[in-house]
Motif scaffolding. Structure first.
Motif, PDB file in Angstrom:
ATOM      1  N   ASP A   1      10.122  18.132  -5.918  1.00  0.00           N
ATOM      2  CA  ASP A   1      11.237  17.900  -4.999  1.00  0.00           C
ATOM      3  C   ASP A   1      10.718  16.979  -3.899  1.00  0.00           C
ATOM      4  OD1 ASP A   1      13.619  17.914  -3.721  1.00  0.00           O
ATOM      5  OD2 ASP A   1      13.547  20.001  -3.050  1.00  0.00           O
ATOM      6  N   ARG A   2      10.769  15.680  -4.162  1.00  0.00           N
ATOM      7  CA  ARG A   2      10.162  14.703  -3.246  1.00  0.00           C
ATOM      8  C   ARG A   2      11.205  13.728  -2.718  1.00  0.00           C
ATOM      9  NH1 ARG A   2       5.332  12.825  -1.524  1.00  0.00           N
ATOM     10  NH2 ARG A   2       4.263  14.440  -2.730  1.00  0.00           N
ATOM     11  N   LEU A   3      11.091  13.442  -1.437  1.00  0.00           N
ATOM     12  CA  LEU A   3      11.930  12.447  -0.778  1.00  0.00           C
ATOM     13  C   LEU A   3      11.092  11.198  -0.512  1.00  0.00           C
ATOM     14  CD1 LEU A   3      14.408  11.424   0.888  1.00  0.00           C
ATOM     15  CD2 LEU A   3      13.424  12.633   2.855  1.00  0.00           C
ATOM     16  N   VAL A   4      11.555  10.056  -1.026  1.00  0.00           N
ATOM     17  CA  VAL A   4      10.911   8.774  -0.748  1.00  0.00           C
ATOM     18  C   VAL A   4      11.792   8.035   0.255  1.00  0.00           C
ATOM     19  CG1 VAL A   4      10.145   6.568  -1.681  1.00  0.00           C
ATOM     20  CG2 VAL A   4       9.819   8.657  -3.007  1.00  0.00           C
ATOM     21  N   CYS A   5      11.260   7.859   1.437  1.00  0.00           N
ATOM     22  CA  CYS A   5      12.025   7.260   2.527  1.00  0.00           C
ATOM     23  C   CYS A   5      11.480   5.863   2.825  1.00  0.00           C
ATOM     24  CB  CYS A   5      11.933   8.149   3.769  1.00  0.00           C
ATOM     25  SG  CYS A   5      12.963   7.602   5.136  1.00  0.00           S
TER      26      CYS A   5
ATOM     27  N   ILE B   1       7.657   4.802   2.971  1.00  0.00           N
ATOM     28  CA  ILE B   1       7.260   3.414   2.720  1.00  0.00           C
ATOM     29  C   ILE B   1       7.549   2.640   4.002  1.00  0.00           C
ATOM     30  CG2 ILE B   1       7.527   1.409   1.229  1.00  0.00           C
ATOM     31  CD1 ILE B   1       8.661   3.187  -0.903  1.00  0.00           C
ATOM     32  N   ALA B   2       6.509   2.420   4.790  1.00  0.00           N
ATOM     33  CA  ALA B   2       6.683   1.773   6.091  1.00  0.00           C
ATOM     34  C   ALA B   2       6.272   0.307   6.082  1.00  0.00           C
ATOM     35  CB  ALA B   2       5.882   2.524   7.160  1.00  0.00           C
ATOM     36  N   THR B   3       5.516  -0.108   5.065  1.00  0.00           N
ATOM     37  CA  THR B   3       5.044  -1.495   5.022  1.00  0.00           C
ATOM     38  C   THR B   3       6.017  -2.351   4.218  1.00  0.00           C
ATOM     39  OG1 THR B   3       3.666  -0.870   3.136  1.00  0.00           O
ATOM     40  CG2 THR B   3       2.603  -0.984   5.285  1.00  0.00           C
ATOM     41  N   PRO B   4       6.614  -3.354   4.832  1.00  0.00           N
ATOM     42  CA  PRO B   4       7.568  -4.206   4.106  1.00  0.00           C
ATOM     43  C   PRO B   4       6.850  -5.198   3.206  1.00  0.00           C
ATOM     44  CG  PRO B   4       7.303  -5.010   6.339  1.00  0.00           C
ATOM     45  CD  PRO B   4       6.474  -3.752   6.244  1.00  0.00           C
ATOM     46  N   PRO B   5       7.543  -5.704   2.185  1.00  0.00           N
ATOM     47  CA  PRO B   5       6.956  -6.771   1.364  1.00  0.00           C
ATOM     48  C   PRO B   5       6.751  -8.029   2.208  1.00  0.00           C
ATOM     49  CG  PRO B   5       8.885  -5.799   0.306  1.00  0.00           C
ATOM     50  CD  PRO B   5       8.864  -5.298   1.706  1.00  0.00           C
TER      51      PRO B   5
ATOM     52  N   PRO C   1       0.811  -1.230   0.000  1.00  0.00           N
ATOM     53  CA  PRO C   1       0.000   0.000   0.000  1.00  0.00           C
ATOM     54  C   PRO C   1       0.838   1.271   0.000  1.00  0.00           C
ATOM     55  CG  PRO C   1      -0.918  -1.601   1.527  1.00  0.00           C
ATOM     56  CD  PRO C   1       0.386  -2.173   1.057  1.00  0.00           C
ATOM     57  N   ASP C   2       1.904   1.304   0.811  1.00  0.00           N
ATOM     58  CA  ASP C   2       2.755   2.498   0.849  1.00  0.00           C
ATOM     59  C   ASP C   2       3.482   2.706  -0.472  1.00  0.00           C
ATOM     60  OD1 ASP C   2       1.992   3.066   3.383  1.00  0.00           O
ATOM     61  OD2 ASP C   2       3.809   2.344   4.367  1.00  0.00           O
ATOM     62  N   GLN C   3       3.908   1.613  -1.086  1.00  0.00           N
ATOM     63  CA  GLN C   3       4.605   1.712  -2.370  1.00  0.00           C
ATOM     64  C   GLN C   3       3.669   2.251  -3.451  1.00  0.00           C
ATOM     65  OE1 GLN C   3       5.996  -2.034  -3.892  1.00  0.00           O
ATOM     66  NE2 GLN C   3       7.621  -1.113  -5.111  1.00  0.00           N
ATOM     67  N   ALA C   4       2.441   1.774  -3.456  1.00  0.00           N
ATOM     68  CA  ALA C   4       1.460   2.253  -4.438  1.00  0.00           C
ATOM     69  C   ALA C   4       1.156   3.737  -4.223  1.00  0.00           C
ATOM     70  CB  ALA C   4       0.177   1.431  -4.337  1.00  0.00           C
ATOM     71  N   LYS C   5       1.035   4.142  -2.955  1.00  0.00           N
ATOM     72  CA  LYS C   5       0.745   5.555  -2.663  1.00  0.00           C
ATOM     73  C   LYS C   5       1.925   6.447  -3.048  1.00  0.00           C
ATOM     74  CE  LYS C   5      -0.849   8.722   0.937  1.00  0.00           C
ATOM     75  NZ  LYS C   5       0.087   9.778   0.524  1.00  0.00           N
ATOM     76  N   ALA C   6       3.146   5.991  -2.750  1.00  0.00           N
ATOM     77  CA  ALA C   6       4.328   6.775  -3.104  1.00  0.00           C
ATOM     78  C   ALA C   6       4.437   6.940  -4.617  1.00  0.00           C
ATOM     79  CB  ALA C   6       5.585   6.109  -2.547  1.00  0.00           C
ATOM     80  N   THR C   7       4.105   5.885  -5.358  1.00  0.00           N
ATOM     81  CA  THR C   7       4.130   5.961  -6.820  1.00  0.00           C
ATOM     82  C   THR C   7       3.154   7.013  -7.325  1.00  0.00           C
ATOM     83  OG1 THR C   7       4.729   3.613  -6.985  1.00  0.00           O
ATOM     84  CG2 THR C   7       3.821   4.653  -8.952  1.00  0.00           C
ATOM     85  N   GLU C   8       1.946   7.009  -6.772  1.00  0.00           N
ATOM     86  CA  GLU C   8       0.943   7.994  -7.190  1.00  0.00           C
ATOM     87  C   GLU C   8       1.371   9.410  -6.811  1.00  0.00           C
ATOM     88  OE1 GLU C   8      -1.712   7.516  -9.105  1.00  0.00           O
ATOM     89  OE2 GLU C   8      -0.940   5.466  -9.289  1.00  0.00           O
TER      90      GLU C   8
ATOM     91  N   SER D   1      16.051   7.343  -0.143  1.00  0.00           N
ATOM     92  CA  SER D   1      16.965   7.136   0.977  1.00  0.00           C
ATOM     93  C   SER D   1      16.330   6.233   2.025  1.00  0.00           C
ATOM     94  CB  SER D   1      17.353   8.474   1.613  1.00  0.00           C
ATOM     95  OG  SER D   1      18.255   8.270   2.678  1.00  0.00           O
ATOM     96  N   ALA D   2      17.160   5.361   2.587  1.00  0.00           N
ATOM     97  CA  ALA D   2      16.720   4.547   3.721  1.00  0.00           C
ATOM     98  C   ALA D   2      17.012   5.271   5.026  1.00  0.00           C
ATOM     99  CB  ALA D   2      17.419   3.189   3.698  1.00  0.00           C
ATOM    100  N   THR D   3      18.088   6.059   5.029  1.00  0.00           N
ATOM    101  CA  THR D   3      18.486   6.800   6.237  1.00  0.00           C
ATOM    102  C   THR D   3      18.837   8.230   5.852  1.00  0.00           C
ATOM    103  OG1 THR D   3      20.749   5.996   5.933  1.00  0.00           O
ATOM    104  CG2 THR D   3      19.345   4.773   7.463  1.00  0.00           C
ATOM    105  N   PRO D   4      17.840   9.090   5.612  1.00  0.00           N
ATOM    106  CA  PRO D   4      18.133  10.472   5.220  1.00  0.00           C
ATOM    107  C   PRO D   4      18.843  11.226   6.336  1.00  0.00           C
ATOM    108  CG  PRO D   4      15.807  10.226   5.739  1.00  0.00           C
ATOM    109  CD  PRO D   4      16.400   8.847   5.740  1.00  0.00           C
ATOM    110  N   ILE D   5      19.738  12.129   5.942  1.00  0.00           N
ATOM    111  CA  ILE D   5      20.434  12.932   6.938  1.00  0.00           C
ATOM    112  C   ILE D   5      19.430  13.856   7.625  1.00  0.00           C
ATOM    113  CG2 ILE D   5      22.654  12.835   5.752  1.00  0.00           C
ATOM    114  CD1 ILE D   5      22.064  15.582   4.591  1.00  0.00           C
ATOM    115  N   PRO D   6      19.703  14.278   8.866  1.00  0.00           N
ATOM    116  CA  PRO D   6      18.737  15.122   9.590  1.00  0.00           C
ATOM    117  C   PRO D   6      18.314  16.362   8.822  1.00  0.00           C
ATOM    118  CG  PRO D   6      20.449  14.349  11.079  1.00  0.00           C
ATOM    119  CD  PRO D   6      20.851  13.913   9.701  1.00  0.00           C
TER     120      PRO D   6
END
Length: 433
Positions: free
Chosen positions: A263-267, A416-420, A243-250, A395-400
């Motif tokens: 200018d979007r960050l996908v974490c 993206i908080a929901t793992p496969p 679900p998170d992946q689908a929402k991030a794509t949209e 990024s998996a670990t974005p800088i502060p």
């Protein structure tokens, strides 16, 4: 056997179309001439909608029936005059024997929902820093016993915190599989860290002002809405989107369709599907005639991304190339010439992409993977490119600093908080050989 009967089945397997929808359309028309009924079985409404979008663009008059059911294989029955095709065979996806349960954010374990701490968990105290939770104890204050929290710091120093100060304690959040460095009681280490963060507030404020000014004044390119090839690409993903992946794509595609620069960050953690989002965004840009630059921090990652992009876009009219130190000077020069001439749609590379000699004919999208691993000089060069170009940061670990921009709204953020399904934590080990 006395009552033995012989049954003859005239069914044969579904033809292979190799994701060639022109051949599929031709086959459906032939079925109509032969008075065959064509049925396409899709395992979800989303897949059925994608198929309808593709056919509407290719031939709105094509006639077939939808069937919302998951079939393992399609078939053609000559006797019944029936041709049943499956969406996963048309798109060459994996067949899922059982419908994957949708993930819910409510079920995902987050720090805010974590109300109980287990002994041994790492925690952060607002005033004293990182410690290890050692359970609850009772202390006597003014002749009365009350609950208190035991925190163990470096060198086994113990701090007892009143239960009324629980709001100052939070569960530590960090990289998987690696314990944090605990703070030392009585030292100025933790205070110095906090002061260092506070000193950067003015810099962040200044950057925010400049960033807002550039985004307000810089014109962007509004990409067109999804076409049938975009739907075909997304449908050909062999796994089910979370679900998170689908929402991030949209979110990314909606940003790209706006007249101002994205200018979007996908974490998201490793293996959560960030690269697939980048591939879809890259193809959307290339489909509108724009070039895409994918900047990665290491040579190995550049090769990995090149192979992934190449395999996913193999059947689509897109040219993918890469630049790294394993290529000869002649090969790099030839690649740069093709990029400058517009014959390369997607270019993947390391710091070489910031080379002044590299000129894009019409750059429309910049994808930055693991931004936190790039130095200040590289980021300064990127700022010159990012003014009026859509930018997608993974990024998996974005800088502060990057995370702060996103949380304050200066940059758009997708998490993206929901793992496969069945995803295991990533552990890193150093081995001597």
């Amino acid at each position: 056997f006395k009552n033995a009967q012989e049954f003859k089945f005239t069914a044969k397997p579904q033809p292979s179309f190799n994701k060639d929808f022109e051949r599929l359309l031709k086959n459906i028309r032939e079925n109509k001439v032969r008075d065959f009924t064509t049925v396409i079985a899709a395992d979800s409404v989303r897949q059925a909608d994608r198929l309808r979008t593709i056919f509407d663009e290719l031939d709105p008059n094509v006639q077939f029936q939808h069937l919302l059911i998951a079939l393992r294989e399609g078939y053609v029955d000559e006797q019944l005059g029936l041709a049943v095709y499956t969406d996963h065979q048309l798109f060459e996806r994996y067949y899922r024997a059982q419908e994957t349960k949708k993930f819910s954010k409510k079920k995902a374990l987050t720090l805010r929902e974590l109300k109980t701490l287990q002994p041994g968990d790492y925690v952060t105290h607002q005033d004293y820093g990182i410690a290890r939770f050692a359970g609850l104890t009772q202390v006597e204050m003014n002749g009365h016993k009350q609950e208190a929290i035991r925190l163990v710091y470096r060198d086994d120093d113990v701090l007892t915190v009143s239960i009324h100060a629980l709001h100052k304690i939070a569960k530590y959040s960090g990289a998987e599989g690696s314990p944090p460095t605990m703070s030392k009681l009585g030292s100025a280490e933790w205070e110095n860290k906090k002061k260092s963060v506070k000193k950067k507030v003015k810099d962040i404020a200044a950057d925010l002002i400049r960033l807002y000014a550039k985004r307000k004044t810089a014109p962007g390119f509004a990409f067109s809405k999804d076409g049938f090839m975009q739907a075909e690409l997304e449908s050909s993903f062999i796994y089910e989107d979370t679900p998170d992946q689908a929402k991030a794509t949209e979110d990314v595609k909606n940003d790209m369709q706006q007249p101002h620069p994205m200018d979007r960050l996908v974490c998201g953690d490793v293996g959560f599907g960030k690269t697939e989002i980048a591939i879809r965004a890259a193809f959307k840009a290339a489909a509108d005639g724009k070039q895409v630059a994918v900047l990665v921090p290491t040579t190995i990652l550049a090769m990995q991304h090149y192979k992934t992009f190449r395999d996913r876009l193999a059947n689509l009219p897109v040219t993918v190339e890469y630049i790294n130190r394993f290529k000869t000077a002649k090969q790099v020069k030839e690649t740069m010439e093709r990029v400058a001439a517009g014959r390369t749609d997607i270019l993947i590379g390391t710091h070489a992409l910031t080379n002044k000699k590299l000129q894009f004919k019409d750059l429309g999208l910049l994808i930055i993977d693991e931004e936190q691993k790039f130095g200040v000089k590289t980021k300064d060069k990127l700022k010159e490119i990012k003014v009026n170009v859509d930018t997608l940061t993974l990024s998996a670990t974005p800088i502060p600093r990057t995370l702060h921009f996103s949380l304050m709204g200066a940059r758009d953020l997708s998490v993206i908080a929901t793992p496969p399904p069945n995803r295991q934590p990533v552990t890193t080990e150093l081995q001597v050989f």
